[in-house]
Write an enzyme that holds these catalytic residues in place. Sequence first.
Site, PDB file in Angstrom:
ATOM      1  NE  ARG A 164       8.598 -29.030 -19.559  1.00 38.08           N
ATOM      2  CZ  ARG A 164       9.421 -29.105 -18.511  1.00 38.08           C
ATOM      3  NH1 ARG A 164      10.670 -29.470 -18.666  1.00 38.08           N
ATOM      4  NH2 ARG A 164       8.959 -28.839 -17.296  1.00 38.08           N
ATOM      5  CB  SER A 238       4.643 -24.772 -17.836  1.00 33.70           C
ATOM      6  OG  SER A 238       5.122 -25.027 -16.551  1.00 33.70           O
ATOM      7  CD  GLU A 334       5.569 -27.233 -21.340  1.00 27.37           C
ATOM      8  OE1 GLU A 334       4.617 -27.940 -21.667  1.00 27.37           O
ATOM      9  OE2 GLU A 334       6.001 -27.145 -20.183  1.00 27.37           O
TER      10      GLU A 334
HETATM   11  N1  EPU Z   1       7.619 -17.694  -9.901  1.00 26.98           N
HETATM   12  C1  EPU Z   1       7.170 -16.409  -9.675  1.00 26.98           C
HETATM   13  N2  EPU Z   1       5.889 -16.099 -10.012  1.00 26.98           N
HETATM   14  C2  EPU Z   1       5.043 -17.006 -10.544  1.00 26.98           C
HETATM   15  C3  EPU Z   1       5.498 -18.308 -10.775  1.00 26.98           C
HETATM   16  C4  EPU Z   1       6.798 -18.644 -10.465  1.00 26.98           C
HETATM   17  O1  EPU Z   1       7.882 -15.560  -9.187  1.00 26.98           O
HETATM   18  O2  EPU Z   1       3.901 -16.670 -10.819  1.00 26.98           O
HETATM   19  C5  EPU Z   1       8.981 -18.067  -9.536  1.00 26.98           C
HETATM   20  C6  EPU Z   1       8.974 -19.134  -8.464  1.00 26.98           C
HETATM   21  O3  EPU Z   1       8.858 -18.583  -7.187  1.00 26.98           O
HETATM   22  C7  EPU Z   1      10.286 -19.834  -8.684  1.00 26.98           C
HETATM   23  C8  EPU Z   1      10.538 -19.663 -10.153  1.00 26.98           C
HETATM   24  O4  EPU Z   1       9.648 -18.662 -10.626  1.00 26.98           O
HETATM   25  O5  EPU Z   1      11.313 -19.207  -7.966  1.00 26.98           O
HETATM   26  C9  EPU Z   1      10.338 -20.945 -10.916  1.00 26.98           C
HETATM   27  O6  EPU Z   1       9.055 -21.473 -10.641  1.00 26.98           O
HETATM   28  P1  EPU Z   1       8.786 -23.040 -10.485  1.00 26.98           P
HETATM   29  O7  EPU Z   1       9.718 -23.640  -9.520  1.00 26.98           O
HETATM   30  O8  EPU Z   1       7.330 -23.204 -10.261  1.00 26.98           O
HETATM   31  O9  EPU Z   1       9.204 -23.627 -11.850  1.00 26.98           O
HETATM   32  P2  EPU Z   1       8.899 -23.153 -13.331  1.00 26.98           P
HETATM   33  O10 EPU Z   1      10.190 -22.776 -13.950  1.00 26.98           O
HETATM   34  O11 EPU Z   1       7.802 -22.155 -13.366  1.00 26.98           O
HETATM   35  C10 EPU Z   1       9.254 -25.487 -14.372  1.00 26.98           C
HETATM   36  C11 EPU Z   1       8.518 -26.399 -15.296  1.00 26.98           C
HETATM   37  C12 EPU Z   1       7.407 -27.118 -14.547  1.00 26.98           C
HETATM   38  C13 EPU Z   1       8.015 -27.893 -13.408  1.00 26.98           C
HETATM   39  C14 EPU Z   1       8.754 -26.909 -12.499  1.00 26.98           C
HETATM   40  C15 EPU Z   1       9.471 -27.595 -11.347  1.00 26.98           C
HETATM   41  C16 EPU Z   1       8.742 -25.301 -17.455  1.00 26.98           C
HETATM   42  C17 EPU Z   1       8.070 -24.572 -18.550  1.00 26.98           C
HETATM   43  N3  EPU Z   1       7.987 -25.629 -16.397  1.00 26.98           N
HETATM   44  O12 EPU Z   1       8.332 -24.494 -13.981  1.00 26.98           O
HETATM   45  O13 EPU Z   1       6.827 -28.031 -15.435  1.00 26.98           O
HETATM   46  O14 EPU Z   1       7.030 -28.599 -12.677  1.00 26.98           O
HETATM   47  O15 EPU Z   1       9.745 -26.216 -13.267  1.00 26.98           O
HETATM   48  O16 EPU Z   1      10.658 -28.128 -11.793  1.00 26.98           O
HETATM   49  O17 EPU Z   1       9.925 -25.610 -17.564  1.00 26.98           O
HETATM   50  C18 EPU Z   1       5.132 -28.177 -17.092  1.00 26.98           C
HETATM   51  O18 EPU Z   1       6.036 -28.285 -17.910  1.00 26.98           O
HETATM   52  O19 EPU Z   1       3.921 -28.217 -17.422  1.00 26.98           O
HETATM   53  C19 EPU Z   1       5.476 -27.970 -15.706  1.00 26.98           C
HETATM   54  C20 EPU Z   1       4.561 -27.756 -14.764  1.00 26.98           C
END
Ligand code: EPU
Length: 338
Positions: A164, A238, A334
């Site tokens: 990012r 995010s 971010e």
């Molecule tokens: N999780 C929780 N609680 C929550 C949210 C998430 O336990 O409230 C857990 C989920 O269950 C999962 C893990 O955290 O096991 C990761 O969550 P998720 O797959 O939603 O991905 P993320 O790491 O939160 C990143 C990107 C997203 C992208 C997703 C999918 C960043 C900052 N964000 O989110 O990108 O869509 O992966 O690859 O890296 C964005 O940048 O705006 C964005 C939405």
Amino acid sequence: MIIKENISLKEFNTFGLEVKAKYAAQVFNNRELKEILSSTKFKNIPKLILGGGSNILLTNDYDGIVIKISIGGIKIIKEDKDIVFIEAGAGVTWNALVTYCVEKNFGGIENLSLIPGTVGAAPIQNIGAYGQELKDTLFSLKGFYIDSIIEETFQNNECKFGYRDSIFKNELKGKFVITSIVLKLNKNPNLNISYGSVKNEIDKLNLKKITVREVSNVISEIRRNKLPDPAVIGNAGSFFKNPEVLEQKFLEIKNNYPDVIAYKQENGNYKIAAGWIIEKCGWKGKRVGNTGTHEKQSLVLVNYGGADGKEILSLAKEINRSVKEKFDIELTEEVNIY
Ligand code: EPU
């Protein structure tokens, strides 16, 4: 070209924040952009370049000119039987470009389906999702230095892409405006369905052959189910990055919280899911005044209506404070804050 004065930016940021800009202009081509950048009236006042407004938090009225980039166009500039180079204007909606490529079975950006925003904003934070990042397919980009109005081409390795992150968010922040990008895509793509949720959904379809279209559909569906639609509830995806910690720190956390969600990095560090951390601090779905965290994804801060940028920023600080207290981890934003 029409330049408006004292204009509301509510429609131009996906948080739906009601702030005003002293001036605002929309440019549809390089000529109009150069005209604004070189005009004596605007030469020495602050300039804010806007794409889809989907990764910004506006905390104040903007005492300068907001330039909305609406440079369109998608075209194939070179191809052979395996590879295709696609050029797209910075103002093209990111998902319109994804759809164009998916329909032609060009692989490389299908996992980035339904990410809000424009093509020109995509390199700034090196958008990424479900195991793909823009840097994997971006070949080059073009734009102008805001002060000198000199046009420059950046090759992929000159963009200093990181998680990012890019040169445009750091050294060149506020100094360079992207006008077009070139992607190098694959006509016989290797699909990436390594992400657990993606693989599960694809398996359910029970297909003989998976194409970029199915991957794109599945990912669009996952996003629709999990992430709030900015047209319904203001947000900027995010809000924080997933923090990277040393193995030692990860083990400490794992010891106290065996359910920690983390991913080992190539350098041996661990990236911890910020959504998980924020949830553990008790913030999931919590509402504070007109803001809060989303009920399904605590990494997404939302505007329930009528919030202002300062209120959202103060919630972010509050969250960060509790994360620091509980985990001794500092989250970094971010989204771009103005
Ligand atoms: N999780 C929780 N609680 C929550 C949210 C998430 O336990 O409230 C857990 C989920 O269950 C999962 C893990 O955290 O096991 C990761 O969550 P998720 O797959 O939603 O991905 P993320 O790491 O939160 C990143 C990107 C997203 C992208 C997703 C999918 C960043 C900052 N964000 O989110 O990108 O869509 O992966 O690859 O890296 C964005 O940048 O705006 C964005 C939405």
